[in-house]
Structure formats: C-alpha cells, structure tokens
Design a protein around this motif. Structure first.
Motif, short mmCIF file in Angstrom:
data_model
loop_
_atom_site.label_atom_id
_atom_site.label_comp_id
_atom_site.label_asym_id
_atom_site.label_seq_id
_atom_site.Cartn_x
_atom_site.Cartn_y
_atom_site.Cartn_z
N THR A 1 0.85 -1.27 0.04
CA THR A 1 -0.06 -0.09 0.18
C THR A 1 0.88 1.23 -0.01
OG1 THR A 1 -0.14 -0.05 2.33
CG2 THR A 1 -1.89 -1.17 1.32
N THR A 2 0.31 2.42 0.17
CA THR A 2 0.89 3.70 0.11
C THR A 2 1.92 3.72 1.64
OG1 THR A 2 -0.82 4.61 1.10
CG2 THR A 2 -0.56 4.94 -1.27
N LEU B 1 5.37 2.21 0.71
CA LEU B 1 6.12 3.25 0.13
C LEU B 1 6.84 4.13 1.25
CD1 LEU B 1 7.24 4.96 -2.40
CD2 LEU B 1 5.12 6.28 -2.30
N ILE C 1 0.40 11.81 0.78
CA ILE C 1 -0.56 10.57 0.71
C ILE C 1 -1.91 10.72 1.21
CG2 ILE C 1 -0.65 8.03 0.80
CD1 ILE C 1 2.28 8.02 0.22
N GLN D 1 -5.67 10.88 -0.50
CA GLN D 1 -6.69 10.09 -0.08
C GLN D 1 -7.90 10.57 0.50
OE1 GLN D 1 -4.37 7.56 2.35
NE2 GLN D 1 -3.83 6.17 0.88
#
Length: 587
Positions: free
Chosen positions: A374-375, A378, A406, A410
C-alpha cells in the motif's frame, strides 16, 4: 500542592515492602544500564563515561518528574545515528547545546499539552526510521567486532561500509573470539538464568577471557579513550549564542521528536504491562527537564528506554523509586569500579549493541507493512532508505511530508459530490443520488449530496464539480452537507465562491450542516451572507422552500415529475402508469 503537581497518585499507599521491591528492581536495572550506557556513548562518537553520566542524571530526573511510574530513562540506541552525526558535523560541545535545546523543546511540548500529538506520527515513519537506525547501529559495530584497525568513522552509511571493506584485511581474530564469547553469553544467559542481566555477564566474561588468555591483543576502552574517571564532571553551562541556536535547531528538533516518541512509546508499553495510565504531557516535561540538566554535566541526550522499563516492571518495580535507585546504583558503581572499566575490550561492546539493534529492528512489523503493498509500504521504504543512506533528520522530514501528501490525496479522493432527488418509491421519500437520470431530473431545483471533509486538498475539485453540475442554471441549489464532518478556510473560500456566483441568478439553500462547518461559516460571515433562513436541519424543509420559489411558468408541461408536487405544478395529470414508468426507468 507541589506534591500534587509532580507526584500525585504515584506514591499513594507506599510502604517498606514497596521500597524493598523497588530496591531490588533498581539494583538489577542499574547493573544492566552500565554496559548499555557506555556502549551507546561510544557508538555515538563520545567517551564512554558520558553515557554513564547520562544514565545517572537523566535516569533520576526522568523518574522524579516524568509521567510514568515505571519509566527508566537514559541513553538509547535510537539516538546513536543523530548524535554521531552531530558530533561529526558540529563537535561534542555543540552536541551538549543541541541536547539542551531539545530539552527546552520537550519541556514546552509538555507545558503546552502536546503529548497527544505524538500519536499522529504515522506508524510507517516510526517503523522506517527505527529499522534504519537498527541497521546503522549493527553495521557500525562490525569494525569493533572484527577488530579492524585504521578504520575512520564517517557520518554516512556508504562511507563507513567502504572503510570496513578497505580494512577487512586487518581483521583481528582475538577480537572476533572475544566478541563471539560475549555474543554467545548475551544470547544464552536469558535462557539459562533469566534473572541475570545478559549484557553485564557477557561483558565481564569476555573481558576476563581476553585479560587472561591474550592480554594486550585487543583494543580496550582504556587504550582507545583513556581511563574512566570515578567522579562526576563539574557543572558547566554551555556557551549558547543566537548563531549556534540557528545552526543546531534542526538536530535539536529531531532529538526532541525522537526522544518524545520513544519515551511515550515506552510509557505505553509500561501501561500495557501494568494496567496503569501514564500522563503524556508530564512525561514530556520530565524528559525536557532531564535533557536540559544532563548536558550541564557533560551528558548526552536521553529518553525512556523501552527494554529497561520492561525489565524494571518484570523485576517487581512499583513506583518511580526504582528509577531513582537505578541512577544511584550506577553512581556508586562509577565511584567504586570505574578504573576497572578501562580494561573492557571494544570487541565486547560490539555484540551488546548488535543484539540491541536486532531487538529494536521491528523486523516482523517491517515485513508485514511491506507485504501490504500500500502507500504505507512506500512511506516505510522511503523513510528506511533515507535513514540509512542520508540521515535521520531528512528521513523524518521526508517521511512525514510524504505521509501527509498521501493522506491529503486520499482524503481529497474521499469527497463525493453528486446530484440527488427524492425516491418517491420510498415512504419517507429519502433523497438518493441514484434517482437522477436524463429523464428524471428537475430543471429548476438542483439537489447536491456532499460527503467527506471539505478542506484544502478537496476544495478545488468540489467547486469544479458543483459548477459543472449547475451549468444549466437552475433556479434553486440545495446543498446537502449532513455528511461533511469538517471544513477549513480553503474549503470555505471555494464554497463562498459557489454561493456568490450562484446567488446572482438563483437561491442557495443548505441542509443538515454540522456544527464545525457552520462555525467556520459564522466566523467568515458567509453564514449571514447566505441568510439564517436558508439553513435547514432536514432536506424536506429546504425542498418545500425551493418549490415555493420556482418559476411556475417553466413547470408547465414538464414531464420529469422529480417531486410529488410536480403533477400539479406541471399542469399535466400524472397517471399511475406514467409515474410507475418514470420511477422504473430511474431505478
């Protein structure tokens, strides 16, 4: 009154039996803290005695003024990369100033009750830099473990690895054997004798082996740093100038944030083990006081030590007295046995830090977050790599910034804006966005459902969607905002632009607005500009007002029948068959 301020609830019902438990626990933790304090200091690029001074002074002050009954404070592995970087870049004297400034920052964070804000630092960031720190500590001990000679210490991971490779031919097998003896002892001691501190036994056993079987064959604390004095240093206030503050504020801020995170994490661990509740703001105050005082005696930055705090609890501690006793025990050992510490091999310190690095690496959590793809994965990888290959300061800043970007993306994607109409099949005529089609849409009343936070990240998209939706210029715009939990001034600005533009030709009605967004509109005067009579609790009331303000001439002959009143307004009798056909088409 003062007792209530600092010690409320922490000594209620204290007895001699409680003191006996704290005494035993403080004795064990004090013995454990000595090798760790020296090892952390050496790895941070300063003399080993500075780690002992920190253990004594910070340990006592954190226990006295902190917010956890069981917290054990002192130097920790998490600080090693940042402290080493400060020492290499600015020197030891400036490290003391950076630590002092970090203490002030922590104290202010506690005074202004910012303890709860630490929890908003994302887990991928904390796991990323913690794992990165573990790698740096582990690799940093390879040279001492192998007994390499001529190795220069650098601030960057790459340069240190290059030094190890260039000097690998200077390996000292006596050092390898000494480190191996200490490592095996540290690993086996908890399994064979759980109550005995493994690091201390490993340190003593390997030192004895080296001293008896191959004296003068391995580098020791004495041969590298000189003898350890058996007294505390004199009080000395560092020379702080405005230029130095500007130069050191960034590392000081990172030290403060890192210290705050680790101390509060340690306090949370203690809460879980004891079913107690710490005071996060008072904990930050205690950490601030400790880090302001410790540099005045030559000590390095300190924080709550998770492993030592957990060991403190396991050994029966019941109050902060155990933390105070642990500091006093270290002080007594310094007075009595400091000269003997000079003969400790550096190879014996290496495996102790390697085990610390292994335990703090959060490898299981790291792998779990990585597998989610998922982010968060990262953010984790970026923070980890920057910690290892650049420095902790940049890693924390970039990791937090990336996580914020991020999260903002979102949240902006979560904002939903869609046209809606009453569902005439539903007895309550619930307003539903699925009811709108080309054949079933009121030309004069536009109802828009808005769901999600209306903030800077989503405000522009919100405005564009609304303006595209009403480009056919309806007479009334009803904005349903019952599912908008938050609005900032940027969101208000774009919302204001919509209202002002539409109000030139039509009427804006708002339904279901929550307290927070309404409060923002009141503060910016937009609430009064729209008009209090244009705000409604229920959409049905807003629709009733909208129907009154329609251009009745435009309703004549309309076949959409979006509302139950449309058959009368249109002047066209709406038969049951026609109504059923329209509703079937929209379903």
């Amino acid at each position: 009154m003062q007792r209530k301020l600092f010690f409320s609830g922490r000594f209620d019902g204290y007895s001699m039996q409680s003191f006996y438990k704290d005494l035993l626990s403080g004795l064990v933790i004090g013995v454990i803290a000595i090798p760790l304090g020296m090892a952390f200091a050496i790895a941070s690029g300063v003399k080993p005695e500075y780690g002992i001074y920190t253990t004594i002074i910070a340990g006592i002050l954190i226990a006295l003024f902190g917010g956890s009954k069981f917290q054990i404070g002192g130097p920790t592995g998490a600080f090693i990369p940042i402290l080493f970087g400060v020492v290499m870049t600015y020197g030891y004297e400036n490290l003391l100033i950076a630590g002092f400034l970090a203490g002030i920052i922590l104290l202010l964070m506690g005074i202004f009750r910012l303890g709860s804000l630490i929890k908003f630092i994302p887990k991928p960031v904390t796991i990323g830099f913690t794992s990165g720190i573990a790698v740096i500590i582990f690799v940093g001990q390879i040279a001492n473990f192998l007994g390499l000679s001529g190795v220069k210490k650098h601030e960057t991971f790459y340069a240190n690895m290059k030094e190890i490779i260039m000097h690998i031919h200077t390996i000292n097998f006596f050092s390898v054997f000494t480190a191996g003896v200490c490592l095996v002892t540290v690993i086996l001691t908890p399994k064979l004798v759980p109550k005995v501190p493994g690091p201390l036994i490993g340190l003593l056993f390997s030192t004895v082996v080296a001293s008896i079987f191959y004296p003068n064959q391995v580098a020791t604390i004495g041969s590298t740093f000189g003898d350890i004095p058996n007294t505390l240093p004199h009080f000395q206030f560092p020379e702080i100038t405005f230029e130095r503050i500007l130069e050191l504020i960034r590392p000081a801020f990172v030290i403060a944030i890192l210290g705050g995170i680790e101390s509060l994490l340690s306090a949370v661990v203690a809460d879980g083990m004891t079913n107690s509740k710490h005071n996060s703001n008072r904990e930050l105050v205690g950490q601030g006081i400790a880090n302001m005082v410790t540099p005045l005696f030559g000590g390095i930055p300190a924080t709550g030590a998770i492993a030592r705090t957990a060991t403190n609890i396991k050994n029966g501690a019941v109050s902060p007295v155990s933390g105070i006793i642990h500091g006093i025990i270290v002080l007594l050992i310094l007075f009595l046995f400091a000269p003997y510490a000079s003969s400790i091999p550096l190879a014996s310190m290496a495996p102790i830090l390697m085990v610390v690095a292994w335990n703090m690496s959060e490898r299981h959590v790291f792998c779990h977050l990585l597998k989610t793809k998922t982010t968060d994965s990262l953010v984790l990888v970026v923070t980890f790599l920057l910690t290892v290959f650049v420095n902790l300061t940049v890693a924390v800043e970039v990791g937090l910034l990336l996580a914020i970007i991020i999260f903002t993306k979102q949240m902006s994607d979560s904002l939903i804006t869609a046209k809606a109409l009453p569902n005439l099949n539903n007895k309550n005529e619930k307003v539903d966005s699925k009811m709108v089609t080309e054949a079933h849409d009121c030309p004069q009343i536009c109802i828009v459902n808005v769901e999600g936070p209306l903030f800077f990240g989503a405000a522009q998209t919100f405005e564009q969607t609304i303006m595209n939706t009403i480009n056919y210029k309806p007479k009334v715009l009803i904005v349903r905002m019952g599912k908008v939990p938050f609005m900032d001034t940027t969101g208000e600005s774009y919302f204001s632009s919509i209202v002002k533009d539409f109000s030139k030709t039509g009427i804006v009605l708002i339904s279901g607005m929550k307290h927070q967004p309404k409060s923002v509109l009141r503060k910016t005067k937009l609430y009064h500009a729209i008009g209090e009579d244009h705000f409604f609790e229920h959409t049905g009331d807003a629709i009733n007002v909208a129907l009154v303000n329609l251009n009745k001439d435009k309703c004549l002959g309309c076949k959409h029948f979006a509302f139950k009143e449309c058959s009368v307004l249109s002047g066209t009798p709406n038969t049951a068959e026609e109504k059923r056909e329209i509703l079937t088409t929209t379903s």
